[in-house]
Design an enzyme around this catalytic site. Structure first.
Site, PDB file in Angstrom:
ATOM      1  N   SER A 448       0.816  -1.212   0.000  1.00  0.00           N
ATOM      2  CA  SER A 448       0.000   0.000   0.000  1.00  0.00           C
ATOM      3  C   SER A 448       0.849   1.262   0.000  1.00  0.00           C
ATOM      4  CB  SER A 448      -0.960   0.019   1.213  1.00  0.00           C
ATOM      5  OG  SER A 448      -1.802  -1.126   1.181  1.00  0.00           O
ATOM      6  N   ARG A 449       2.065   1.152  -0.532  1.00  0.00           N
ATOM      7  CA  ARG A 449       2.992   2.284  -0.619  1.00  0.00           C
ATOM      8  C   ARG A 449       3.383   2.878   0.729  1.00  0.00           C
ATOM      9  NH1 ARG A 449       4.044   3.843  -5.682  1.00  0.00           N
ATOM     10  NH2 ARG A 449       2.683   3.081  -7.337  1.00  0.00           N
TER      11      ARG A 449
END
Length: 474
Positions: A448-449
């Site tokens: 999710s970065r």
């Protein structure tokens, strides 16, 4: 004398230079050992065989217990016979295939020793059709550095059967491993596996000192064995080898112990990179990540993007090959008249970017750049293949040339001026640079970065420069 020296990055605590021997130098050193220096052939084979067995035992545990040692008729075959005996004493189950037996000492004595331990000696006909069903480790003791020409029967077929194991491993739940002694069979001593028809070992155990082809070895485990070179030879040939740990008979070269990266590759989610897990010294942290990349089998983990800026603020980037790292910084070599060199002369600051995509890791380094000493440039220049040395003389890097053939003609003309045995002088326009770091950023990709980013920067504490770690927002 053409001194073969390259930098190694494998030991983050003590980076060192490694000597790679030409075929001629290796033959000369062997003649000195068994001549005026008083070593016997069986003594060298005993030390070599013990080194091979110790290297295998260091890496491969009890789940790899069935070992097939394939021995050729020369000295490497003798080393393989000795290795089988020691592997038996180490708790492995060795089998030996020795098709062309040497009817003389010490080879006959080695065979007698194996028979006294009830170690099976198999003929080629005794080998199973599917080798990987019966054996876990294959020791390639077939050819040696003095061999010339194409392998003859039955060794040509045996080599091909070992080569086929590489493709078999792609469908096996657990691949068999291949250990080559000194020279992977099917390789040229100096050029390596030029025809892509040789054995691709998982482990290479170099004896005496690595041969030039070992530079092309890309497997996860490279060891040096033997520990028998006297100081007179080390000094005469200017040999640089990694330090042995007392009382070890073998030492790992470049490649660190393997790490299990299967979970990282399957899920692309590495464990969190936390401040209390990061090493206090960013050089040590870099070396650890670089070793992880090498152990994972990533292609050329020393590749790095070098970015420079000219006096007008115009940036440029290119890939270079990192050739050394120590507490003083990062080293690469190039033409001093190239565009990057001109940029550095106008603005002696640069950045390096390492990216190991298979592990979701990258490292960015910023700092000042200066030339390395002439001595360092000389040593590395003469470690390069002769063709690369000639290219460095001929190429006016980054300048416009009328065509490819013009450059190739100039290369051939210069090549004729420097036949084998003639020392090629390092051109004054070629040498090394060292980037002295002032800032590091270690980036580890997360789901999710939510990436982990730790920045090291120098700060003054009590009059001393120390590294301070900050976390950056993803």
């Amino acid at each position: 004398m053409d001194v073969r020296v390259v930098s190694s990055l494998g030991n983050s605590q003590n980076p060192y230079s490694i000597t790679y021997l030409s075929q001629r130098d290796a033959a000369e050193i062997e003649d000195l050992l068994v001549g005026p220096l008083g070593f016997s052939a069986d003594q060298l084979m005993e030390l070599g065989g013990l080194s091979v067995a110790a290297s295998i035992a260091e890496v491969y545990g009890s789940e790899y217990c069935r070992v097939l040692v394939i021995c050729g008729p020369g000295n490497n075959g003798g080393v393989g016979l000795v290795a089988a005996r020691h592997l038996h004493h180490f708790g492995y189950r060795p089998f030996v295939c020795y098709p062309k037996r040497m009817p003389m000492t010490p080879y006959t004595g080695f065979v007698t020793q194996l028979e006294s331990l009830s170690i099976p000696l198999l003929s080629v006909e005794d080998l199973p059709q599917e080798l990987s069903n019966d054996f876990d480790i294959f020791v390639d003791a077939i050819l040696e550095f003095s061999f010339h020409g194409k392998p003859r029967p039955p060794f040509d077929d045996l080599i091909q059967r070992l080569v086929s194991l590489n493709s078999h491993g792609q469908t096996c739940q657990r691949s068999p491993v291949i250990v080559s002694i000194d020279i992977p069979s099917g390789w040229l001593v100096e050029e390596g596996d030029v025809d892509s028809e040789g054995i691709k070992p998982d482990m290479l155990v170099s004896l005496m000192a690595p041969k030039l082809c070992a530079k092309k070895f890309s497997g996860p485990h490279h060891f040096l064995g033997g520990r028998f070179l006297p100081l007179s030879i080390v000094d005469k040939y200017k040999i640089h080898l990694p330090p042995f740990t007392r009382p070890s008979i073998c030492v790992r070269i470049e490649m660190p112990p393997p790490v299990d990266v299967s979970a990282l590759r399957e899920n692309c989610i590495p464990p969190a990179f936390l401040e209390n897990q990061a090493k206090a010294d960013p050089i040590e942290q870099f070396c650890k990540w670089r070793e992880d990349a090498a152990a994972a089998g990533l292609h050329q983990p020393n590749d790095v993007a070098l970015s420079t800026v000219d006096k007008d603020g115009n940036p440029s980037s290119r890939m270079v090959l990192l050739k050394g790292v120590d507490k003083h910084g990062f080293i690469w070599f190039t033409n001093y008249e190239s565009r990057k060199a001109r940029d550095i002369s106008e603005n002696p600051r640069a950045s390096l970017l390492f990216y190991w995509g298979g592990l979701n890791l990258q490292v960015r380094v910023e700092g000042t750049v200066q030339k390395v000493s002439n001595e360092e440039s000389e040593i590395y220049f003469h470690s390069r293949p002769r063709e690369s040395q000639i290219v460095a003389i001929v190429s006016k890097q980054s300048t416009i040339i009328p065509g490819r053939e013009v450059f190739h003609r100039e290369f051939r003309e210069s090549e004729a001026k420097f036949p084998d045995g003639i020392l090629i002088p390092r051109p004054k326009h070629w040498g090394g640079y060292r980037l002295k770091p002032s800032v590091f950023e270690f980036w580890e990709g997360q789901q999710s970065r939510l990436h982990d980013r730790l920045q090291y920067s120098l700060r003054e504490v009590d009059g001393k420069q120390v590294w301070h770690i900050d976390r950056l927002a993803p």
